[in-house]
Design an enzyme around this catalytic site. Sequence first.
Site, PDB file in Angstrom:
ATOM      1  N   CYS A 164      12.694  12.175   5.533  1.00 37.42           N
ATOM      2  CA  CYS A 164      13.239  11.643   7.214  1.00 37.42           C
ATOM      3  C   CYS A 164      14.426  12.242   7.564  1.00 37.42           C
ATOM      4  CB  CYS A 164      13.167  10.538   7.263  1.00 37.42           C
ATOM      5  SG  CYS A 164      14.049   9.186   6.088  1.00 37.42           S
TER       6      CYS A 164
ATOM      7  N   GLU B  56       9.546  16.753  14.483  1.00 36.47           N
ATOM      8  CA  GLU B  56      10.084  16.781  12.977  1.00 36.47           C
ATOM      9  C   GLU B  56       8.636  18.067  11.943  1.00 36.47           C
ATOM     10  OE1 GLU B  56       9.659  12.981  11.476  1.00 36.47           O
ATOM     11  OE2 GLU B  56      11.069  13.524  10.258  1.00 36.47           O
TER      12      GLU B  56
ATOM     13  N   GLY C 205       7.144   5.776   7.791  1.00 39.33           N
ATOM     14  CA  GLY C 205       7.033   7.198   7.458  1.00 39.33           C
ATOM     15  C   GLY C 205       6.429   7.457   9.140  1.00 39.33           C
ATOM     16  N   SER C 206       5.595   8.124   9.477  1.00 38.05           N
ATOM     17  CA  SER C 206       5.770   8.329  11.147  1.00 38.05           C
ATOM     18  C   SER C 206       5.671   7.808  11.702  1.00 38.05           C
ATOM     19  CB  SER C 206       4.771   9.827  10.893  1.00 38.05           C
ATOM     20  OG  SER C 206       3.058   8.796  11.329  1.00 38.05           O
TER      21      SER C 206
ATOM     22  N   LYS D 160       1.150  -1.230  -0.397  1.00 38.00           N
ATOM     23  CA  LYS D 160      -0.351   0.116  -0.209  1.00 38.00           C
ATOM     24  C   LYS D 160       0.838   1.013   0.632  1.00 38.00           C
ATOM     25  CE  LYS D 160      -2.063   2.893   2.788  1.00 38.00           C
ATOM     26  NZ  LYS D 160      -1.493   4.413   2.835  1.00 38.00           N
TER      27      LYS D 160
ATOM     28  N   GLU E  69      10.963   2.150   9.826  1.00 38.24           N
ATOM     29  CA  GLU E  69      11.497   3.424   9.684  1.00 38.24           C
ATOM     30  C   GLU E  69      10.610   4.925   9.996  1.00 38.24           C
ATOM     31  OE1 GLU E  69      14.025   6.475   8.307  1.00 38.24           O
ATOM     32  OE2 GLU E  69      13.427   5.740   6.694  1.00 38.24           O
TER      33      GLU E  69
ATOM     34  N   VAL F 206       2.381   6.412  14.081  1.00 38.87           N
ATOM     35  CA  VAL F 206       1.733   5.363  13.144  1.00 38.87           C
ATOM     36  C   VAL F 206       2.920   4.449  12.937  1.00 38.87           C
ATOM     37  CG1 VAL F 206       0.747   4.118   9.988  1.00 38.87           C
ATOM     38  CG2 VAL F 206       0.657   6.699  10.932  1.00 38.87           C
ATOM     39  N   GLY F 207       4.231   4.047  13.073  1.00 40.01           N
ATOM     40  CA  GLY F 207       5.307   3.460  13.045  1.00 40.01           C
ATOM     41  C   GLY F 207       5.388   2.674  14.143  1.00 40.01           C
TER      42      GLY F 207
HETATM   43  C1  UN1 Z   1      17.359   9.905   1.134  1.00 35.83           C
HETATM   44  O1  UN1 Z   1      18.167  10.232   1.905  1.00 35.83           O
HETATM   45  O2  UN1 Z   1      17.872  10.255  -0.284  1.00 35.83           O
HETATM   46  O3  UN1 Z   1      11.264   8.725   4.513  1.00 35.83           O
HETATM   47  C2  UN1 Z   1      16.814   8.997   1.098  1.00 35.83           C
HETATM   48  C3  UN1 Z   1      12.698   9.273   3.757  1.00 35.83           C
HETATM   49  C4  UN1 Z   1      13.844   8.288   3.955  1.00 35.83           C
HETATM   50  C5  UN1 Z   1      14.921   8.087   2.727  1.00 35.83           C
HETATM   51  C6  UN1 Z   1      16.026   9.180   2.299  1.00 35.83           C
HETATM   52  N1  UN1 Z   1      13.078   7.362   4.342  1.00 35.83           N
HETATM   53  O4  UN1 Z   1      12.476   9.860   3.124  1.00 35.83           O
END
Ligand code: UN1
Length: 488
Positions: A284, A385, A228-229, A176, A250, A232-233
């Site tokens: 991120c 963030e 994602g956030s 998804k 992540e 949620v993670g």
């Molecule tokens: C990057 O720095 O090029 O969601 C990739 C994000 C990271 C990926 C960053 N998981 O921004």
Amino acid sequence: MTTPVQLHNFVEGQWLDGADGTIVSTSPAEPELVVAEGRMAGTAELDRAVAAAARVKREWARTPAHERGAILVRAAGLVENAAQEWGAELALEEGKTKPEGIGEVLRAAQILRYYGNDADRDAGEMFSSPRRGERILVTRKPLGVVGVITPFNFPIAIPAWKIAPALTYGNTVVWKPASTVPLLAMRLAQALADAGLPDGVLNLLIGGGAVGNRIVEHPGIDAVTFTGSTGVGRKIAAAGAARGVPVQAEMGGKNAAVVLGDADLDLAAEQVMFGAFRSAGQKCTATSRLIVTDDIADDFVAELGKRASALNVGNPLHDGIEMGPVVNAAARTSIQAGIDRALDQGARPIAGGQPYSDGALAAGYFVPPTILELPSQSPDVWREELFGPVLAVRRAASVDEAFALANDSEFGLSAAIFTQDLTRTLDAIDDIDVGILHINSESAGADPHVPFGGAKKSGYGPKEQGRSAREFFTHTTTVYLRGGEARK
Ligand code: UN1
């Protein structure tokens, strides 16, 4: 593009309308422009996708790794050939600039090719045995059906870096993508199908958070990978733990750039600008905090302010644009609220800070590149963030204090340090507690052959990419292997 693209779900090798509500994807630069539309997946499509992925998982796991990898390598070629067209679609739908969009599509191709070729590398390990006539093998096996939930900000590269290792190591996938930016998901699924992926091995469900929740809760899902956030993670990690399935999540970052007095300040200014404002700060790994030592602070902060104010903000499809809009109205509102709160709490605007009030930049979801210098008792923007083009600055009296400020976060995804001093560099490697550390380059960026992910509360479960991807997407079977003849 004038006619909106029709969105479809991809289930068991067929493109289907969903049975749930409609989904309309618009351009954040020109919100009245509809990019794509369709119907979201409902529970029936989800059940069918999971059942299909489960049905073919044994056959896919038994397909020689080389054949699985060859499909990904073929898909890489198709993605690469489409990079100009899909990069423009990405920029139109997500809002990053066209060169960044094209770059992202090429990166997805690179990731597919890397994992496709990795299929031919090691298939486990062999150990000696303390017993005569025996060897011990540690083989790797896929987990089964993996739920993949991906964010809006890299709508093809992040899916590629989850789906490619999942598939190459023998898993099947129910995916998804973010409902705000679904078009590139269709493009990637199409490329994999055209490259010869058997029906049911990859299933794409377009929809909102409800579809994601159902994937996470579905009894047929054997593992979940999410980007994602943080909120949620953590919920997904808890739901995975409750069901006993592995989760890779992540999540957030509040990444610092530390600029020391001996740095090449021109290079540092260029890289901090890239880190903070490329993709409008929606990575991120973006640089959202800057720590600069007192000796150079006045000049360096003034120089950054000049560069941020001069940044060419506008329609991401136009030539020469350096920063586009953020992804949607809700993002613009929450980022601006974060800026307003910081200003209330005593931050001093060095650049930006006020919303655009007229013209195309006010009509689209643009947020000005904003630099805020913070008083020492830190406003919320130091910790939270915002996921937008906002850089919070603090000064440090010493290198030690600068490193301590860099670590002053619950997150630990990435950091950048600018110095030409080897001793300070080695101290930074030891002291700065992050998953990814850049010495004299921006805090963003990733390569498929090395681990990607955060320390502290930025990540949960094994990291992504490189050997860590194999760790997450497979489990081991330890095989005690002896010949069948009785030994004397
Ligand atoms: C990057 O720095 O090029 O969601 C990739 C994000 C990271 C990926 C960053 N998981 O921004």
